[in-house]
Design a protein around this motif. Structure first.
Motif, PDB file in Angstrom:
ATOM      1  N   ARG A 177      21.960 -66.898  59.352  1.00 15.68           N
ATOM      2  CA  ARG A 177      23.323 -67.342  59.676  1.00 15.68           C
ATOM      3  C   ARG A 177      23.864 -68.394  58.730  1.00 15.68           C
ATOM      4  O   ARG A 177      25.044 -68.390  58.415  1.00 15.68           O
ATOM      5  CB  ARG A 177      23.377 -67.877  61.106  1.00 15.68           C
ATOM      6  CG  ARG A 177      22.984 -66.854  62.144  1.00 15.68           C
ATOM      7  CD  ARG A 177      24.072 -65.845  62.383  1.00 15.68           C
ATOM      8  NE  ARG A 177      23.660 -64.816  63.335  1.00 15.68           N
ATOM      9  CZ  ARG A 177      24.288 -63.669  63.478  1.00 15.68           C
ATOM     10  NH1 ARG A 177      25.342 -63.380  62.729  1.00 15.68           N
ATOM     11  NH2 ARG A 177      23.864 -62.773  64.353  1.00 15.68           N
ATOM     12  N   SER A 178      23.033 -69.319  58.319  1.00 18.63           N
ATOM     13  CA  SER A 178      23.544 -70.411  57.485  1.00 18.63           C
ATOM     14  C   SER A 178      23.294 -70.186  56.000  1.00 18.63           C
ATOM     15  O   SER A 178      23.514 -71.075  55.185  1.00 18.63           O
ATOM     16  CB  SER A 178      22.914 -71.741  57.909  1.00 18.63           C
ATOM     17  OG  SER A 178      21.511 -71.669  57.746  1.00 18.63           O
ATOM     18  N   CYS A 179      22.848 -68.998  55.642  1.00 17.78           N
ATOM     19  CA  CYS A 179      22.518 -68.706  54.242  1.00 17.78           C
ATOM     20  C   CYS A 179      23.780 -68.348  53.457  1.00 17.78           C
ATOM     21  O   CYS A 179      24.635 -67.605  53.934  1.00 17.78           O
ATOM     22  CB  CYS A 179      21.521 -67.561  54.173  1.00 17.78           C
ATOM     23  SG  CYS A 179      21.080 -67.121  52.471  1.00 17.78           S
ATOM     24  N   SER A 180      23.864 -68.852  52.228  1.00  9.09           N
ATOM     25  CA  SER A 180      25.035 -68.568  51.391  1.00  9.09           C
ATOM     26  C   SER A 180      25.094 -67.093  50.987  1.00  9.09           C
ATOM     27  O   SER A 180      26.140 -66.613  50.562  1.00  9.09           O
ATOM     28  CB  SER A 180      25.013 -69.458  50.144  1.00  9.09           C
ATOM     29  OG  SER A 180      23.811 -69.269  49.437  1.00  9.09           O
ATOM     30  N   PHE A 181      23.987 -66.372  51.118  1.00 12.58           N
ATOM     31  CA  PHE A 181      23.965 -64.944  50.795  1.00 12.58           C
ATOM     32  C   PHE A 181      24.248 -64.064  52.015  1.00 12.58           C
ATOM     33  O   PHE A 181      24.087 -62.849  51.940  1.00 12.58           O
ATOM     34  CB  PHE A 181      22.601 -64.547  50.221  1.00 12.58           C
ATOM     35  CG  PHE A 181      22.366 -65.030  48.816  1.00 12.58           C
ATOM     36  CD1 PHE A 181      22.835 -64.319  47.723  1.00 12.58           C
ATOM     37  CD2 PHE A 181      21.679 -66.208  48.588  1.00 12.58           C
ATOM     38  CE1 PHE A 181      22.617 -64.771  46.439  1.00 12.58           C
ATOM     39  CE2 PHE A 181      21.457 -66.680  47.298  1.00 12.58           C
ATOM     40  CZ  PHE A 181      21.937 -65.947  46.225  1.00 12.58           C
ATOM     41  N   PHE A 182      24.645 -64.681  53.094  1.00 14.32           N
ATOM     42  CA  PHE A 182      24.770 -63.918  54.345  1.00 14.32           C
ATOM     43  C   PHE A 182      25.677 -62.686  54.176  1.00 14.32           C
ATOM     44  O   PHE A 182      25.294 -61.564  54.525  1.00 14.32           O
ATOM     45  CB  PHE A 182      25.307 -64.803  55.468  1.00 14.32           C
ATOM     46  CG  PHE A 182      25.413 -64.095  56.784  1.00 14.32           C
ATOM     47  CD1 PHE A 182      24.297 -63.932  57.591  1.00 14.32           C
ATOM     48  CD2 PHE A 182      26.616 -63.547  57.206  1.00 14.32           C
ATOM     49  CE1 PHE A 182      24.372 -63.259  58.799  1.00 14.32           C
ATOM     50  CE2 PHE A 182      26.705 -62.869  58.418  1.00 14.32           C
ATOM     51  CZ  PHE A 182      25.583 -62.725  59.218  1.00 14.32           C
ATOM     52  N   GLU A 183      26.838 -62.879  53.625  1.00 19.32           N
ATOM     53  CA  GLU A 183      27.762 -61.745  53.486  1.00 19.32           C
ATOM     54  C   GLU A 183      27.206 -60.712  52.518  1.00 19.32           C
ATOM     55  O   GLU A 183      27.372 -59.514  52.710  1.00 19.32           O
ATOM     56  CB  GLU A 183      29.131 -62.236  53.021  1.00 19.32           C
ATOM     57  CG  GLU A 183      29.866 -62.980  54.113  1.00 19.32           C
ATOM     58  CD  GLU A 183      31.332 -63.166  53.802  1.00 19.32           C
ATOM     59  OE1 GLU A 183      31.855 -62.476  52.908  1.00 19.32           O
ATOM     60  OE2 GLU A 183      31.953 -64.008  54.458  1.00 19.32           O
ATOM     61  N   PHE A 184      26.554 -61.201  51.461  1.00 20.81           N
ATOM     62  CA  PHE A 184      25.973 -60.284  50.490  1.00 20.81           C
ATOM     63  C   PHE A 184      24.927 -59.380  51.158  1.00 20.81           C
ATOM     64  O   PHE A 184      24.878 -58.168  50.921  1.00 20.81           O
ATOM     65  CB  PHE A 184      25.320 -61.071  49.352  1.00 20.81           C
ATOM     66  CG  PHE A 184      24.665 -60.232  48.313  1.00 20.81           C
ATOM     67  CD1 PHE A 184      25.368 -59.747  47.227  1.00 20.81           C
ATOM     68  CD2 PHE A 184      23.322 -59.887  48.434  1.00 20.81           C
ATOM     69  CE1 PHE A 184      24.756 -58.955  46.272  1.00 20.81           C
ATOM     70  CE2 PHE A 184      22.700 -59.100  47.495  1.00 20.81           C
ATOM     71  CZ  PHE A 184      23.424 -58.624  46.415  1.00 20.81           C
ATOM     72  N   CYS A 185      24.095 -59.981  51.991  1.00 22.03           N
ATOM     73  CA  CYS A 185      22.997 -59.222  52.597  1.00 22.03           C
ATOM     74  C   CYS A 185      23.443 -58.395  53.809  1.00 22.03           C
ATOM     75  O   CYS A 185      22.856 -57.360  54.084  1.00 22.03           O
ATOM     76  CB  CYS A 185      21.881 -60.173  53.017  1.00 22.03           C
ATOM     77  SG  CYS A 185      20.974 -60.897  51.637  1.00 22.03           S
ATOM     78  N   TRP A 186      24.466 -58.865  54.540  1.00 19.24           N
ATOM     79  CA  TRP A 186      24.734 -58.274  55.843  1.00 19.24           C
ATOM     80  C   TRP A 186      26.138 -57.698  56.015  1.00 19.24           C
ATOM     81  O   TRP A 186      26.464 -57.236  57.095  1.00 19.24           O
ATOM     82  CB  TRP A 186      24.482 -59.303  56.947  1.00 19.24           C
ATOM     83  CG  TRP A 186      23.035 -59.672  57.064  1.00 19.24           C
ATOM     84  CD1 TRP A 186      22.421 -60.766  56.593  1.00 19.24           C
ATOM     85  CD2 TRP A 186      21.998 -58.888  57.702  1.00 19.24           C
ATOM     86  NE1 TRP A 186      21.078 -60.757  56.883  1.00 19.24           N
ATOM     87  CE2 TRP A 186      20.795 -59.610  57.559  1.00 19.24           C
ATOM     88  CE3 TRP A 186      21.986 -57.661  58.365  1.00 19.24           C
ATOM     89  CZ2 TRP A 186      19.589 -59.131  58.065  1.00 19.24           C
ATOM     90  CZ3 TRP A 186      20.783 -57.195  58.867  1.00 19.24           C
ATOM     91  CH2 TRP A 186      19.591 -57.929  58.708  1.00 19.24           C
ATOM     92  N   VAL A 187      26.966 -57.750  54.965  1.00 22.09           N
ATOM     93  CA  VAL A 187      28.342 -57.303  55.130  1.00 22.09           C
ATOM     94  C   VAL A 187      28.383 -55.870  55.647  1.00 22.09           C
ATOM     95  O   VAL A 187      27.652 -54.991  55.181  1.00 22.09           O
ATOM     96  CB  VAL A 187      29.140 -57.422  53.802  1.00 22.09           C
ATOM     97  CG1 VAL A 187      28.610 -56.478  52.727  1.00 22.09           C
ATOM     98  CG2 VAL A 187      30.621 -57.196  54.048  1.00 22.09           C
TER      99      VAL A 187
END
Ligand code: SF4
Length: 181
Positions: free
Chosen positions: A168-178
């Protein structure tokens, strides 16, 4: 790419994050969290530029089965007179990754014959300062972490994601989970 403190920090959080960062996939520049962290560093310690210096150092760690592993460190605040590494963290919680990052700085400084006694991690939000040492055991553990990070960089494919609850707080969140929630 050399092993850096950022990669050692990420190694404590997620192998995939290590691989993505090392392959030039960066999300931090869009992160307000990182910007806020820099701001806290500047505002909390406006006098630091006069007393401490920025320093860049590099080195190598012998690899048991391959070429030496390249290391590089860019330390924002180093007190060369007392041999103290200073680091500022905006987070509201202490993290093992912060300690590993500062130990990496101490390690690379010592590889270069520079006096590096210990580190101080300042948490302005918590109003506490944490001392970080690098013992012989810590150094052995750090060398293992460096070799592990190097091993991840050698992988052709991107490591698997962590469970989404840890992202949830990872800066790659959207990259990994979009598109997947
Ligand atoms: S979003 Fe999750 S899986 Fe992706 S890099 Fe971050 S922590 Fe790792």
């Amino acid at each position: 790419m050399p092993i850096t403190a950022t990669l050692i920090n990420y190694l404590m959080l997620c192998r995939r994050k290590v691989w993505l960062h090392a392959h030039g996939i960066r999300m931090e520049h869009t992160s307000e969290v990182v910007a806020e962290g820099r701001l806290i560093g500047l505002e909390s310690y406006p006098q630091r530029a006069e007393r401490w210096t920025e320093i860049e150092v590099s080195g190598t760690l012998p690899h048991p089965n391959a070429n030496p592993v390249e290391l590089a460190a860019k330390i924002d605040f180093f007190d060369p007179h007392l041999g103290i590494v200073h680091e500022v963290k905006k987070s509201a919680a202490k993290e093992q990754a912060h300690i590993a990052q500062v130990q990496f700085y101490l390690y690379v400084l010592r590889l270069n014959g520079i006096r590096a006694e210990y580190g101080l991690i300042e948490y302005p939000k918590l109003r506490i300062t944490e001392r970080v040492d690098l013992t012989t055991d810590d150094q052995q553990q750090l060398e293992n972490q460096i070799l592990r990070a190097h091993g991840i960089l050698q992988q052709e494919g991107c490591p698997e994601r962590l469970p989404v609850s840890q992202c949830r707080s990872c800066s790659f969140f959207e990259f990994c989970w979009v598109g997947e929630e």
